[in-house]
Design a protein around this motif. Sequence first.
Motif, PDB file in Angstrom:
ATOM      1  N   GLU A   1      -2.720   7.594  -6.516  1.00 20.29           N
ATOM      2  CA  GLU A   1      -3.343   6.741  -7.409  1.00 20.29           C
ATOM      3  C   GLU A   1      -2.520   5.741  -8.307  1.00 20.29           C
ATOM      4  OE1 GLU A   1      -7.307   9.043  -9.142  1.00 20.29           O
ATOM      5  OE2 GLU A   1      -5.503   9.630  -9.900  1.00 20.29           O
ATOM      6  N   LEU A   2      -1.382   6.701  -8.571  1.00 17.93           N
ATOM      7  CA  LEU A   2      -0.655   5.535  -9.569  1.00 17.93           C
ATOM      8  C   LEU A   2       0.020   4.349  -8.486  1.00 17.93           C
ATOM      9  CD1 LEU A   2       1.834   8.350 -11.078  1.00 17.93           C
ATOM     10  CD2 LEU A   2       0.302   6.742 -12.149  1.00 17.93           C
ATOM     11  N   THR A   3       0.258   4.623  -7.371  1.00 21.09           N
ATOM     12  CA  THR A   3       0.626   3.537  -6.437  1.00 21.09           C
ATOM     13  C   THR A   3      -0.440   2.242  -6.321  1.00 21.09           C
ATOM     14  OG1 THR A   3       2.088   5.021  -5.285  1.00 21.09           O
ATOM     15  CG2 THR A   3       1.342   2.931  -4.074  1.00 21.09           C
ATOM     16  N   ARG A   4      -1.592   2.781  -6.427  1.00 18.80           N
ATOM     17  CA  ARG A   4      -2.825   1.860  -6.155  1.00 18.80           C
ATOM     18  C   ARG A   4      -3.111   1.187  -7.545  1.00 18.80           C
ATOM     19  NH1 ARG A   4      -5.627   2.287  -1.406  1.00 18.80           N
ATOM     20  NH2 ARG A   4      -7.665   2.159  -2.486  1.00 18.80           N
ATOM     21  N   GLU A   5      -3.193   1.966  -8.364  1.00 20.29           N
ATOM     22  CA  GLU A   5      -3.876   1.370  -9.627  1.00 20.29           C
ATOM     23  C   GLU A   5      -2.673   0.950 -10.546  1.00 20.29           C
ATOM     24  OE1 GLU A   5      -5.241   4.760 -11.460  1.00 20.29           O
ATOM     25  OE2 GLU A   5      -6.929   5.528  -9.993  1.00 20.29           O
ATOM     26  N   ARG A   6      -1.531   1.123 -10.360  1.00 19.55           N
ATOM     27  CA  ARG A   6      -0.650   0.608 -11.482  1.00 19.55           C
ATOM     28  C   ARG A   6       0.596  -0.205 -10.807  1.00 19.55           C
ATOM     29  NH1 ARG A   6       0.860   5.934 -15.297  1.00 19.55           N
ATOM     30  NH2 ARG A   6      -1.323   6.067 -15.824  1.00 19.55           N
ATOM     31  N   HIS A   7       0.337  -0.510  -9.447  1.00 20.55           N
ATOM     32  CA  HIS A   7       1.405  -1.384  -8.760  1.00 20.55           C
ATOM     33  C   HIS A   7       1.260  -2.794  -9.091  1.00 20.55           C
ATOM     34  CE1 HIS A   7       4.561  -2.038  -6.114  1.00 20.55           C
ATOM     35  NE2 HIS A   7       4.067  -2.766  -5.551  1.00 20.55           N
TER      36      HIS A   7
ATOM     37  N   ALA B   1      10.609   2.585 -23.555  1.00 22.71           N
ATOM     38  CA  ALA B   1      10.779   3.489 -22.496  1.00 22.71           C
ATOM     39  C   ALA B   1       9.379   4.453 -22.322  1.00 22.71           C
ATOM     40  CB  ALA B   1      11.775   4.975 -23.040  1.00 22.71           C
ATOM     41  N   THR B   2       8.831   4.551 -23.462  1.00 21.69           N
ATOM     42  CA  THR B   2       7.290   5.456 -23.097  1.00 21.69           C
ATOM     43  C   THR B   2       6.441   4.301 -22.352  1.00 21.69           C
ATOM     44  OG1 THR B   2       7.602   6.501 -25.342  1.00 21.69           O
ATOM     45  CG2 THR B   2       5.341   6.334 -24.545  1.00 21.69           C
ATOM     46  N   GLU B   3       6.604   2.922 -22.650  1.00 16.75           N
ATOM     47  CA  GLU B   3       5.591   2.226 -21.785  1.00 16.75           C
ATOM     48  C   GLU B   3       5.924   2.067 -20.413  1.00 16.75           C
ATOM     49  OE1 GLU B   3       4.011  -2.503 -22.068  1.00 16.75           O
ATOM     50  OE2 GLU B   3       5.410  -1.833 -23.424  1.00 16.75           O
ATOM     51  N   ALA B   4       7.429   1.932 -20.443  1.00 15.75           N
ATOM     52  CA  ALA B   4       7.874   1.813 -18.904  1.00 15.75           C
ATOM     53  C   ALA B   4       7.532   3.227 -17.909  1.00 15.75           C
ATOM     54  CB  ALA B   4       9.186   1.398 -18.900  1.00 15.75           C
ATOM     55  N   ALA B   5       7.540   4.249 -18.697  1.00 19.11           N
ATOM     56  CA  ALA B   5       7.561   5.718 -18.150  1.00 19.11           C
ATOM     57  C   ALA B   5       5.948   5.610 -17.566  1.00 19.11           C
ATOM     58  CB  ALA B   5       7.853   6.524 -18.876  1.00 19.11           C
ATOM     59  N   GLY B   6       5.154   5.195 -18.373  1.00 16.86           N
ATOM     60  CA  GLY B   6       3.572   5.370 -17.825  1.00 16.86           C
ATOM     61  C   GLY B   6       3.527   4.245 -16.765  1.00 16.86           C
ATOM     62  N   LEU B   7       4.005   3.133 -16.829  1.00 18.02           N
ATOM     63  CA  LEU B   7       3.793   2.176 -15.642  1.00 18.02           C
ATOM     64  C   LEU B   7       4.356   2.698 -14.423  1.00 18.02           C
ATOM     65  CD1 LEU B   7       2.683  -0.602 -15.084  1.00 18.02           C
ATOM     66  CD2 LEU B   7       5.050  -1.237 -15.493  1.00 18.02           C
ATOM     67  N   LEU B   8       5.828   3.324 -14.448  1.00 20.26           N
ATOM     68  CA  LEU B   8       6.495   3.952 -13.329  1.00 20.26           C
ATOM     69  C   LEU B   8       5.846   5.357 -12.787  1.00 20.26           C
ATOM     70  CD1 LEU B   8      10.196   2.948 -14.233  1.00 20.26           C
ATOM     71  CD2 LEU B   8       8.140   1.431 -12.761  1.00 20.26           C
ATOM     72  N   GLY B   9       4.851   5.722 -13.726  1.00 16.36           N
ATOM     73  CA  GLY B   9       4.426   7.283 -13.266  1.00 16.36           C
ATOM     74  C   GLY B   9       5.411   8.332 -13.491  1.00 16.36           C
TER      75      GLY B   9
ATOM     76  N   ILE C   1       6.964   7.990  -4.763  1.00 19.23           N
ATOM     77  CA  ILE C   1       6.852   6.686  -5.384  1.00 19.23           C
ATOM     78  C   ILE C   1       8.079   6.074  -5.302  1.00 19.23           C
ATOM     79  CG2 ILE C   1       5.998   5.384  -7.357  1.00 19.23           C
ATOM     80  CD1 ILE C   1       3.944   7.803  -8.055  1.00 19.23           C
ATOM     81  N   SER C   2       8.186   4.684  -5.071  1.00 22.19           N
ATOM     82  CA  SER C   2       9.330   3.917  -5.423  1.00 22.19           C
ATOM     83  C   SER C   2       8.771   2.524  -5.744  1.00 22.19           C
ATOM     84  CB  SER C   2       9.994   4.123  -4.281  1.00 22.19           C
ATOM     85  OG  SER C   2       9.515   3.271  -3.187  1.00 22.19           O
ATOM     86  N   TYR C   3       9.876   1.879  -6.564  1.00 23.42           N
ATOM     87  CA  TYR C   3       9.583   0.388  -6.989  1.00 23.42           C
ATOM     88  C   TYR C   3      11.226  -0.221  -6.545  1.00 23.42           C
ATOM     89  CZ  TYR C   3       6.143   2.815  -9.562  1.00 23.42           C
ATOM     90  OH  TYR C   3       4.986   3.537 -10.118  1.00 23.42           O
ATOM     91  N   TRP C   4      10.929  -1.455  -6.035  1.00 20.42           N
ATOM     92  CA  TRP C   4      12.184  -2.255  -5.610  1.00 20.42           C
ATOM     93  C   TRP C   4      12.138  -3.638  -6.209  1.00 20.42           C
ATOM     94  CZ3 TRP C   4      15.575   0.470  -2.595  1.00 20.42           C
ATOM     95  CH2 TRP C   4      15.073   1.650  -2.152  1.00 20.42           C
ATOM     96  N   ARG C   5      13.477  -4.100  -6.456  1.00 19.25           N
ATOM     97  CA  ARG C   5      13.524  -5.633  -6.841  1.00 19.25           C
ATOM     98  C   ARG C   5      15.034  -6.001  -6.367  1.00 19.25           C
ATOM     99  NH1 ARG C   5      11.751  -9.129  -9.952  1.00 19.25           N
ATOM    100  NH2 ARG C   5      13.070 -10.022 -11.807  1.00 19.25           N
ATOM    101  N   MET C   6      14.974  -7.305  -6.051  1.00 26.52           N
ATOM    102  CA  MET C   6      16.206  -8.093  -5.787  1.00 26.52           C
ATOM    103  C   MET C   6      17.139  -8.136  -7.056  1.00 26.52           C
ATOM    104  SD  MET C   6      16.543  -8.705  -2.583  1.00 26.52           S
ATOM    105  CE  MET C   6      17.977  -9.781  -2.744  1.00 26.52           C
ATOM    106  N   HIS C   7      18.521  -7.770  -6.972  1.00 27.41           N
ATOM    107  CA  HIS C   7      19.194  -7.795  -8.113  1.00 27.41           C
ATOM    108  C   HIS C   7      20.644  -8.328  -7.704  1.00 27.41           C
ATOM    109  CE1 HIS C   7      20.650  -7.405 -12.309  1.00 27.41           C
ATOM    110  NE2 HIS C   7      21.557  -6.581 -11.802  1.00 27.41           N
ATOM    111  N   GLY C   8      20.794  -9.637  -7.806  1.00 25.98           N
ATOM    112  CA  GLY C   8      21.954 -10.061  -7.448  1.00 25.98           C
ATOM    113  C   GLY C   8      22.240 -10.035  -5.964  1.00 25.98           C
ATOM    114  N   SER C   9      23.436  -9.298  -5.486  1.00 23.72           N
ATOM    115  CA  SER C   9      23.653  -9.195  -4.030  1.00 23.72           C
ATOM    116  C   SER C   9      23.085  -7.995  -3.293  1.00 23.72           C
ATOM    117  CB  SER C   9      25.215  -9.226  -3.819  1.00 23.72           C
ATOM    118  OG  SER C   9      25.845  -8.154  -4.482  1.00 23.72           O
TER     119      SER C   9
END
Length: 427
Positions: free
Chosen positions: A170-176, A199-207, A241-249
């Motif tokens: 659900e978190l992956t589908r609803e909050r991604h 941190a509270t807002e980010a924790a909620g978003l990231l599950g 659940i995982s989240y990915w982002r390019m960061h530099g190299s």
Amino acid sequence: MTERATTTREPTLPTGIGGPLSPEQQHQLADAYAALLPRSDRIADDISVQLLDVEERWYAEHPERAAELRASTRAHIRSGIERLAGMPDSGTRSIDLWRETGRRRAQQGVPMSVVLSAYSMGTRALWEALLEVGQQREIPATVLLHAGHLLWAGLDVQNQVLRESYRREELTRERHDPARIAEVVDGLLRGRGSEPDFATEAAGLLGLTQDADVMCLAWLPDESMPTDTSVRERLQDAGLISYWRMHGSHVLGIAPVRGDDATRVRQVMARTVRGRVGTAISRDGLAGFLTAHQNALAAAGSIPRGSDAVADIVERLPEAMLAANPGLTSLLVEETVRPLLHVSGVTRDVLLETLVAAVRHGGSATHAAEDLVCHRNTVIYRVKRIEELTGRSLDDPRDRLLLSLAAIALREDPALGGPTAALRPAT
């Protein structure tokens, strides 16, 4: 592309009431369950019919769901009977069935209450079938009561695994929301994880939940930057659940983890990606994100270039510290083992190999000789030669530490002058 040892632990089911059963009683019960195996598909089909009657609206308009429900129920009942009868599994573990069911029903939009109802029906059906067989075989009531307690207590474990898998999907589908996720990750990289409101807002978003740690991953591909889609999907298939982002190299990954999740993440990564991957855990949640990110990057950077490997910073502490300061590492080699590198021919390799074995065993010539498959006196002679050349004593803890670090440095970076074969870690 080609990720946590290792194996995933099955949840521990509660013990029964009235103390453990005797071996004879356990055998009686196992035989009773085994007698249910030929009836497993019929039991499962009866459950499917009941569920379709009660929850018709979730399946009537989707014939493929009804067919999947029937197949899934059959797999669940057969797996449950095999486990309770003490038989080897038929290829799919119960916990994997529970996780996959939670994920699939969340994807289909079937309410969790409907899914939990199906599990309750299944437990009741098994209990009633066991009672029937038990009465036919004149199994004592106390033994059947013990088995019933295990069945119903086990339902709680099944429901716990299913709820977790369902909620993660659900978190992956609803909050991604890619844009919002990117904004949060950027904030974490600027150190905002220590700000309570952010941190509270980010924790909620990231599950993230209160009992979850934050796992940071730093992925250094050796080729052109790949997409992270396959990694995310593979982890999702494993209920993670995982989240990915390019960061530099490098590619930065974030995963909420509990229990053995971290091990499972590394297992999935090892099977999925090419390149060097470092991981680190923040036990302080998002407040420790920056440190965990730096540690994960240090772990990845300590893995030799050209390798396809996944390593946690805890496993690579000496290597990471050496890789972090090449200048000091070169100085360390110069001040310790450089004289050994000037020895010519096979003697150089033999001395370096002996050094590695000796420092691995705290200077013990006996144990080093077992590794090297030679006589103890031979090791003593070689160690004396090493000490004469380096001016360091393996009896001195500080000298032994410096020589050990120098051996690691040479093993990790042959360009410093060490022959790879002689310094290969012991298997």
